[in-house]
Design a protein around this motif. Structure first.
Motif, short mmCIF file in Angstrom:
data_model
loop_
_atom_site.label_atom_id
_atom_site.label_comp_id
_atom_site.label_asym_id
_atom_site.label_seq_id
_atom_site.Cartn_x
_atom_site.Cartn_y
_atom_site.Cartn_z
N GLU A 260 0.84 -1.20 0.00
CA GLU A 260 0.00 0.00 0.00
C GLU A 260 0.88 1.25 0.00
N GLU A 261 1.92 1.24 0.82
CA GLU A 261 2.80 2.41 0.90
C GLU A 261 3.53 2.65 -0.42
N VAL A 262 3.83 1.57 -1.13
CA VAL A 262 4.49 1.72 -2.43
C VAL A 262 3.56 2.48 -3.40
N PHE A 263 2.27 2.20 -3.29
CA PHE A 263 1.32 2.93 -4.14
C PHE A 263 1.28 4.42 -3.78
N TYR A 264 1.48 4.73 -2.51
CA TYR A 264 1.51 6.15 -2.13
C TYR A 264 2.81 6.82 -2.60
N ALA A 265 3.89 6.06 -2.58
CA ALA A 265 5.18 6.62 -3.06
C ALA A 265 5.09 6.92 -4.56
N HIS A 266 4.43 6.05 -5.29
CA HIS A 266 4.02 6.24 -6.68
C HIS A 266 5.13 6.74 -7.63
N ARG A 267 5.15 8.01 -8.01
CA ARG A 267 6.04 8.59 -9.04
C ARG A 267 5.77 7.94 -10.40
N GLY A 268 4.52 7.54 -10.58
CA GLY A 268 4.18 6.84 -11.82
C GLY A 268 3.80 7.78 -12.95
N ARG A 269 3.23 7.18 -13.96
CA ARG A 269 2.88 7.90 -15.19
C ARG A 269 1.92 9.05 -14.89
N HIS A 270 2.26 10.25 -15.40
CA HIS A 270 1.40 11.41 -15.21
C HIS A 270 0.12 11.28 -16.03
N PRO A 271 -1.04 11.44 -15.42
CA PRO A 271 -2.24 11.58 -16.24
C PRO A 271 -2.11 12.87 -17.08
N MET A 272 -2.50 12.79 -18.32
CA MET A 272 -2.42 13.97 -19.19
C MET A 272 -3.71 14.13 -19.97
N GLN A 273 -4.12 15.37 -20.13
CA GLN A 273 -5.22 15.70 -21.04
C GLN A 273 -4.58 16.42 -22.21
N LEU A 274 -4.76 15.86 -23.38
CA LEU A 274 -4.00 16.33 -24.53
C LEU A 274 -4.94 16.77 -25.65
N THR A 275 -4.66 17.94 -26.21
CA THR A 275 -5.37 18.38 -27.39
C THR A 275 -4.35 18.49 -28.52
N TYR A 276 -4.58 17.77 -29.60
CA TYR A 276 -3.62 17.75 -30.70
C TYR A 276 -4.28 18.15 -32.00
N ARG A 277 -3.52 18.95 -32.76
CA ARG A 277 -3.91 19.25 -34.13
C ARG A 277 -2.73 18.89 -35.00
N THR A 278 -2.97 18.10 -36.02
CA THR A 278 -1.89 17.77 -36.94
C THR A 278 -2.38 17.97 -38.36
N GLY A 279 -1.54 18.59 -39.16
CA GLY A 279 -1.90 18.85 -40.55
C GLY A 279 -1.03 18.07 -41.51
N ALA A 280 -1.58 17.85 -42.69
CA ALA A 280 -0.82 17.17 -43.74
C ALA A 280 -1.32 17.63 -45.10
N ASN A 281 -0.50 17.42 -46.08
CA ASN A 281 -0.91 17.72 -47.46
C ASN A 281 -1.30 16.44 -48.18
N LYS A 282 -1.89 16.60 -49.35
CA LYS A 282 -2.43 15.45 -50.08
C LYS A 282 -1.38 14.39 -50.39
N ASP A 283 -0.14 14.83 -50.53
CA ASP A 283 0.93 13.87 -50.81
C ASP A 283 1.33 13.06 -49.58
N GLY A 284 0.63 13.31 -48.48
CA GLY A 284 0.90 12.54 -47.27
C GLY A 284 1.97 13.16 -46.39
N LYS A 285 2.52 14.29 -46.80
CA LYS A 285 3.57 14.92 -45.99
C LYS A 285 2.93 15.74 -44.86
N LEU A 286 3.43 15.51 -43.67
CA LEU A 286 2.93 16.28 -42.53
C LEU A 286 3.38 17.73 -42.66
N THR A 287 2.57 18.63 -42.12
CA THR A 287 2.90 20.05 -42.18
C THR A 287 3.17 20.64 -40.80
N ALA A 288 2.39 20.19 -39.82
CA ALA A 288 2.49 20.83 -38.51
C ALA A 288 1.83 19.99 -37.45
#
Lengths: 339, 163, 787
Positions: free
Chosen positions: C291-319
């Motif tokens: 139980e104490e190990v779970f309190y010590a934790h230091r595990g993976r950070h929960p993250m809320q992520l918003t992503y926008r990715t663009g590409a052109n018709k040739d399949g090349k990413l832009t941003a």
């Protein structure tokens, strides 16, 4: 390491001695069989007991014996033996399958059938350390006055979580309890009480010694279905046992469905036999009736947020598991388990 | 305190321990048999697995006293037993686990190897599925079980050779 | 600055390797197999006391008073310490020292350490804990990072205001970096995908719980045995907090039962056993419960992520444009680095021409998050690789082809200024495509079964040494004597990954000594040269290079001595297979032991040192060195899943993982790292959840309720090794321990889409969420809106 509390350990050499000790100490004592349920609960300080009465040295309440048409299983028989016993596999497949899916392999070597019947109820708010429960402010089942499952609830709804209980219920098992004052045999349905604090009618001082299964001379089909997250170790998020007896014409003569991991009691669904009786194996009517049984179970079963696992999802799985387990029983493909 | 008479790895030992001590605590802290590990406190991980009359059981859920009258095998018992039978090197299970890379941190492996040992003594030619089921009460966090599975299969062939 | 002490990637004696590249046993495998390996809790010292920790039952509270009188009166209790006994703050990152061994007037999560008791045994210490009276003033607690961000009071930590005078509130770290004109690139893209994603918390759950044993000698030497993966930083932290000179502090890491990042902070128990040993004059052990190990934790950070990715018709990413809210929990831990890593490590193996990330780490009243395998970069990778799948679909391109078209190449630079050397990503893609029979099966499997692909990269250590200094990151000493035995002294922490064995393989390759004649003494600060520890996948690369460096110096002496005896050119002498050989005269052959004796006679007592430091790396901007690695590993995953439409259960049936680790020094150990990574990542998708409930309590601090997979729950894993020989790695090696975790998660997500057509973007993928998404799809709503 999480330590056991101190207690006085008794290791009686006879059932009589065990009963006398239990009579003497009553609620201040706990019976220790396989230990896989009692020891974690003791470590979590869920019981105020000063005495532990170990059955380890008792002779003769282990194993299988035919008595007339009944198969009698000693309460201390390890679950691993129940799971692999050819007689049980043949005559009580739901029980063999349920026993084979209790916890993990080591637990099944240690844990006994009697211990699984007498398993304490479980809840996410109780199966925690004393520190955790104290930080929570405790709960109805131990040390507290509120229920965290049902807001304002006055009755503990910790869930019966024993895989073998529904199997034994469909099989019409009876239980023999021995105490200092005598022997009592009760149908397993009569064991259960709708109270999560203690969901059993056994009195302090009574020790479960035998589980008696009436064997049927007609064709018997049975299966157990278990919903859990992992393929091993976990308690059921839902357990479902079924029995279908067929007559010589392959028509359903009698049937039963029982579920566990809902509320404090395992539930035997009433009215299943009426829906299935007389229907022929392989008929469309039987298929439709199986669906009706699934829907009936769905109506009757209302899981709560007692054990981990979303209650709405668990409810949604009730008809799925009932249907799949009935089919598995008829097809001989049980248990229903994701692995 | 009570005086326990235990049979550990073939030795009859006398040890005094309080009644609420588990076999795991008696092994580790009274007898110095620290090869048996503790990972979860309460029977959830399998690291404390020992063989009781040849069957894998959890020493953290067994009182020291309950071990009396049974033959207990811990991980420390395998090599001497192998040598007593005239074997060279390590026990076939231990050797296979080492050879296959199944021992990363090694912490869960004493329990894992004893579960594998028990399986092989009952079923000398297990399938992968048999092994997965038999080891499903021993959690490993390093290997993803793949090399453990390979090791158990290798041990099966080596055990057969020895027999 | 060029990298120091480099020796190229070739075999030491010409074309052929004799040891490296072959499967070998680990040098400590049989010790582990037979139960003789000593882990921290296996240590029993005469007169040793046992310590226990009193923890806060409140998520956020001020400590008004602590009364230990009754507890001290209990027979068998030897000492009790509280925050006032250890008032000096610390933190693994020197810029954010916001931790105390025991609460300094305030507790910040349920489980925070308040007091420690040393007693004759654990039972007595536990009994004493119940007699300590603590009065708290309870404060409002934050469990939702959005709430903690919105409200600045009560602040979880007192922090200096920002430069403009405004309050930092509960913000732990904010990083916003932009490379190129992202908005313009997105505006002119042919397709843009934009979605929200979330990654839940998960933890390491190493099977060995944390444990430490402290000893303080009469002459003032503190020795702490600890289950740590960062001996050196623990030594520094102990010296700081206990106000001792570093030279008086010895930290030893015994055998370690798994870590995965969860043992890479200095922890309360290390300070407590030290202080209690100093007070009582007796050795003190503290073993945490699960139980104490779970309190010590230091595990993976929960993250809320918003992503926008663009590409052109040739399949090349832009941003790519990313906005990330990071739930840090109650302390900083490595959080400064996490915040940077959440953005900095996304810029390969596909090229992102313009890139912006805006990451905010917020304190909440929950167990502190930290570095878990794939630190900081697993969560963004999840979001980004799903976006690539969506772009491929929009452009009607095979998702493997999309990745091929955007591959960044070798010997290049990322948009954020990271130097890429070797890059085997294309071979990784080829392999998983081939092995999964992708072309014949992707998009063509029956309903309920699907394939998905994803790729990733990771660092092989970084040039950011946590505290600024110009000294080497890794050091090695070799000691050789006339017996023919070589002892390697390394500060490197073998946490099960096999770093000590890796050193031995290199010594065997370089000096021709049998593996059985090599000993490795590791992770003892009194005996071993400094190494920064087992984190950031730095060990093989850095310690390996240092080992080669030390070997080359010694080899020169040995070969010189032999050459002189034989009267041949030094270049004609070879060491290998336990022998010294002469290339020009086959008659001249001696055991390597004798060669050592000749060298000892010629040069006196033998020994050498070796070291490694990184070259100057990274972008020329604030934070540009964080995530700058001398070499990156690359990974591609293909995952095959089945989805039960009725139960909603996702089963990951098989994973093919091709990982470019440079040269595989021991393929058995590399495969073990790949398999372990895949297993751990796959479990994060459907199974593991480090949840905190509405009371701020850990929802199930046990290995029953925090469900890590059993042998029955692990997919079949095919580990495929790709060897792009890196010019700067030891014999060309790179990391293998963390990279192979990343892209298994989005690969599974993408496979679910192939199987049943639902886009799941919010982890974990519980059966309930699957059913909800399937229903939404049936109802004609846009797929993937289920949360």
């Amino acid at each position: 390491m999480l330590r056991l509390p101190t207690f006085q350990l008794h290791e009686p050499a006879s059932l009589k001695e065990a009963c006398a000790l239990f009579a003497e100490h009553g609620a201040a004592a706990k019976i220790l069989a396989g230990g896989t349920d009692l020891l974690p609960n003791l470590k979590h300080e869920i019981y105020d007991v000063d005495h532990v009465i170990s059955l380890a040295k008792l002779p003769g309440i282990t194993g299988f014996e035919m008595q007339g048409h009944d198969l009698v299983i000693g309460a201390l028989t390890p679950l691993a033996q129940v799971a692999t016993n050819p007689n049980i596999q043949k005559h009580a497949p739901a029980l063999a399958q349920a026993a084979s899916l209790v916890a993990g392999p080591q637990h099944r070597q240690m844990g006994t059938l009697g211990g699984n019947v007498m398993l304490d109820t479980r809840c996410q708010w109780i199966n925690q350390s004393y520190f955790w429960r104290e930080a929570l402010g405790f709960c109805l089942k131990k040390d507290g006055t509120v229920c965290h499952v049902v807001e304002g609830g006055k009755k503990c709804v910790a869930a019966a979580s024993n895989d073998t209980a529904p199997a034994l219920m469909t099989l019409g098992a009876s239980l023999t309890f021995v105490s200092a004052t005598g022997t009592r045999e009760i149908p397993i349905e009569d064991l259960w009480v709708a109270d999560g604090i203690n969901n059993k009618s056994a009195r302090p001082g009574e020790i479960l010694t035998e589980i008696r299964l009436p064997l049927r001379d007609h064709t018997h089909h049975g299966a157990y279905g278990k919903l859990r997250e992992r393929g091993s170790i976990d308690f059921p998020l839902l357990g479902c046992a079924v029995r279908i007896d067929l007559d010589d014409a392959d028509c359903v003569r009698d049937a039963a469905v029982s579920l566990v991991a809902l509320q404090a009691r395992p539930l035997l669904i009433k009215g299943v036999d009426a829906l299935l009786q007389g229907l022929k194996l392989g008929s469309t009517e039987l298929d439709q009736a199986i669906e009706a049984v699934a829907q009936l179970a769905h109506k009757k079963c209302k899981p709560l947020d007692n054990i981990p696992g979303d209650k709405d999802y668990r409810r949604r799985m009730v008809p799925v598991y009932v249907r799949r387990t009935l089919r598995a029983a008829l097809d001989g493909t049980g248990p229903v388990h994701h692995i | 305190m009570r005086l326990l008479e235990l049979e550990i790895n073939g030795d009859r030992l006398h040890v005094a321990a309080p009644p609420h001590w588990t076999l795991l605590e008696v092994l580790r802290y009274e007898l110095g048999l620290t090869g048996t590990k503790q990972g979860c406190d309460k029977g959830d991980c399998g690291a404390c697995t020992v063989l009781v009359d040849g069957k894998p059981q959890l020493s953290c859920l067994m009182l020291g006293s309950a071990a009396q009258g049974h033959a207990i095998t811990t991980i420390e018992g395998l090599l001497p037993a192998h040598r007593a039978q005239g074997g060279a090197g390590a026990d076939p299970v231990q050797d296979a686990f080492d050879r296959c890379g199944a021992l990363q941190c090694g912490f869960c492996q004493p329990g894992m190897m004893l579960s594998a040992k028990a399986l092989l003594s009952e079923n000398p030619t297990p399938t992968s599925t048999d092994i997965k089921h038999a080891l499903s009460g021993n959690l490993c966090r390093c290997t993803g079980y793949t090399q453990i599975l390979e090791a158990a299969l290798l041990a099966a062939t080596k055990t057969e050779e020895v027999l | 600055m060029a990298a120091r002490d480099q020796h190229g990637s070739g075999a030491p004696w010409g074309a052929e390797f004799k040891v490296v590249g072959q499967p070998h046993r680990k040098i400590d495998g049989l010790a582990k197999a037979t139960g003789s390996a000593v882990y921290t809790d296996d240590i029993q010292l005469p007169g040793m006391l046992h310590a226990k920790t009193l923890r806060s039952p409140h998520a956020h509270a001020n400590i008004v008073s602590i009364d230990v009188t009754k507890a001290l009166e209990l027979e068998g209790v030897h000492a009790i310490i509280t925050g006032t006994d250890l008032p000096i703050n610390y933190g693994v990152i020197p810029w954010t020292p916001d931790e105390h061994a025991l609460a300094n007037g305030k507790v910040r999560f349920i489980g925070d350490e308040v007091a420690a008791v040393a007693a004759i045994d654990e039972d007595t210490a536990n009994a004493a804990l119940k007699l300590i009276k603590v009065e708290y003033e309870v404060l409002e607690a934050f469990f939702d990072p959005r709430e903690a961000l919105a409200k600045t009071e009560p602040a979880i930590h007192e922090q200096k205001p920002l430069k403009d005078g405004s309050s930092r509130g509960n913000v732990s770290k904010h990083v916003k970096l932009e490379f190129g004109d992202v908005d313009a690139a997105l505006a002119s893209s042919d397709v843009v995908v934009e979605h929200d994603y979330s990654f839940h918390g998960t933890t390491h759950a190493a099977i060995e719980p944390h444990c430490a044993v402290g000893q303080y000698s009469a002459d003032g030497l503190l020795t702490v045995h600890s289950s740590t993966q960062i001996t050196h930083y623990v030594q520094r932290a102990l010296a700081r907090v206990l106000e001792l000179p570093e030279a008086k502090v010895r930290v030893i890491q015994p055998f370690l039962g798994g870590a995965f990042g969860g043992k890479s902070d200095p922890f309360s128990l290390e300070f407590c056993v030290a202080k209690l040993a100093m007070i009582t004059g007796r050795p003190v052990k503290m073993l945490w419960t699960r139980e104490e190990v779970f309190y010590a934790h230091r595990g993976r950070h929960p993250m809320q992520l918003t992503y926008r990715t663009g590409a052109n018709k040739d399949g090349k990413l832009t941003a790519t444009d990313a906005k990330i809210l990071i739930d840090g929990g109650s302390y900083s831990s490595f959080g400064l680095v996490t915040t940077y890593y959440s953005g900095q490590l996304l810029t390969g193996p596909v090229d992102i021409p313009t890139y912006r990330f805006d990451s905010t780490r917020v304190f909440t009243n929950k167990p502190p998050c930290g570095p878990k395998r794939g630190h900081g970069s697993v969560q963004p990778r999840f979001a980004f690789e799903i976006q690539l799948d969506e772009i491929a679909e929009k452009l009607n391109l095979d998702p493997i082809e999309l990745r091929r078209r955007n591959w960044q190449g070798e010997q290049t630079k990322t948009v954020n200024g990271q130097r890429i050397t070797s890059n085997g990503f294309m071979q990784c893609l080829d392999l998983v495509e081939q092995q999964s029979d992708w072309k014949a099966r992707y998009g063509k499997l029956p309903d309920g079964r699907g394939l998905g692909v994803a790729g990733s990269m990771y660092i092989s250590g970084t040039n950011y040494p946590i505290y600024p200094n110009d000294m080497p990151q890794a050091g090695i000493q070799l000691q050789v004597d006339r017996s023919g035995r070589v002892t390697v002294f390394t500060g490197g922490n073998d946490i099960g990954q096999g770093s000590s064995s890796m050193c031995a393989y290199i010594v065997s390759e370089e000096l021709g000594v049998d593996l059985g004649d090599i000993r490795v003494i590791a992770a003892d600060t009194d005996l071993c040269p400094v190494d920064l520890g087992a984190y950031s996948s730095r060990v093989t690369f850095m310690v390996g290079n240092a080992t080669i460096d030390a070997c080359r110096k010694l080899r020169k002496q040995i070969c010189t001595a032999v050459a002189e005896k034989w009267e041949v050119e030094v270049a004609a002498v070879r060491l290998g297979g336990g022998l010294a050989l002469c290339l020009s005269d086959a008659q001249k052959t001696i055991p390597v032991r004798e060669a050592f004796q000749w060298a000892e006679a010629r040069f006196d007592t033998l020994g050498s040192t070796g070291s490694y430091n990184t070259p100057t790396l990274g972008g020329d901007y604030r934070g540009g060195t964080i995530g700058a690695s001398p070499a990156y590993s690359f990974t591609a995953h293909a995952a095959e899943v089945t989805v039960d439409r009725e139960t909603g259960r996702i089963t990951c049936e098989k994973v093919w993982c091709a990982h470019d680790c440079g040269r595989a020094l021991n393929p058995t150990l590399v495969k073990g790292q790949i398999e372990g990574s895949v297993y751990m990542g796959a479990a994060e998708v459907t199974m593991e959840d480090h949840g905190i409930n509405r009371f701020g309590l850990h929802s199930g601090p046990s290995l029953l309720d925090y469900r890590i997979p059993t042998s029955l729950d692990t997919p079949d894993i095919e580990a495929l090794i790709v060897e792009s020989i890196d010019p700067e790695g030891p014999y060309g090696a790179k990391e293998a321990g963390e990279g192979p975790l990343h892209s298994v998660i989005p690969a599974i997500a993408n496979a679910v889409y192939d199987a049943v057509g639902i886009r799941l973007r919010h982890l974990p993928f519980t059966p309930g969420k699957v059913l909800a998404a399937l229903e939404e799809k049936e109802a004609g709503q846009p797929a993937g809106t289920a949360s």
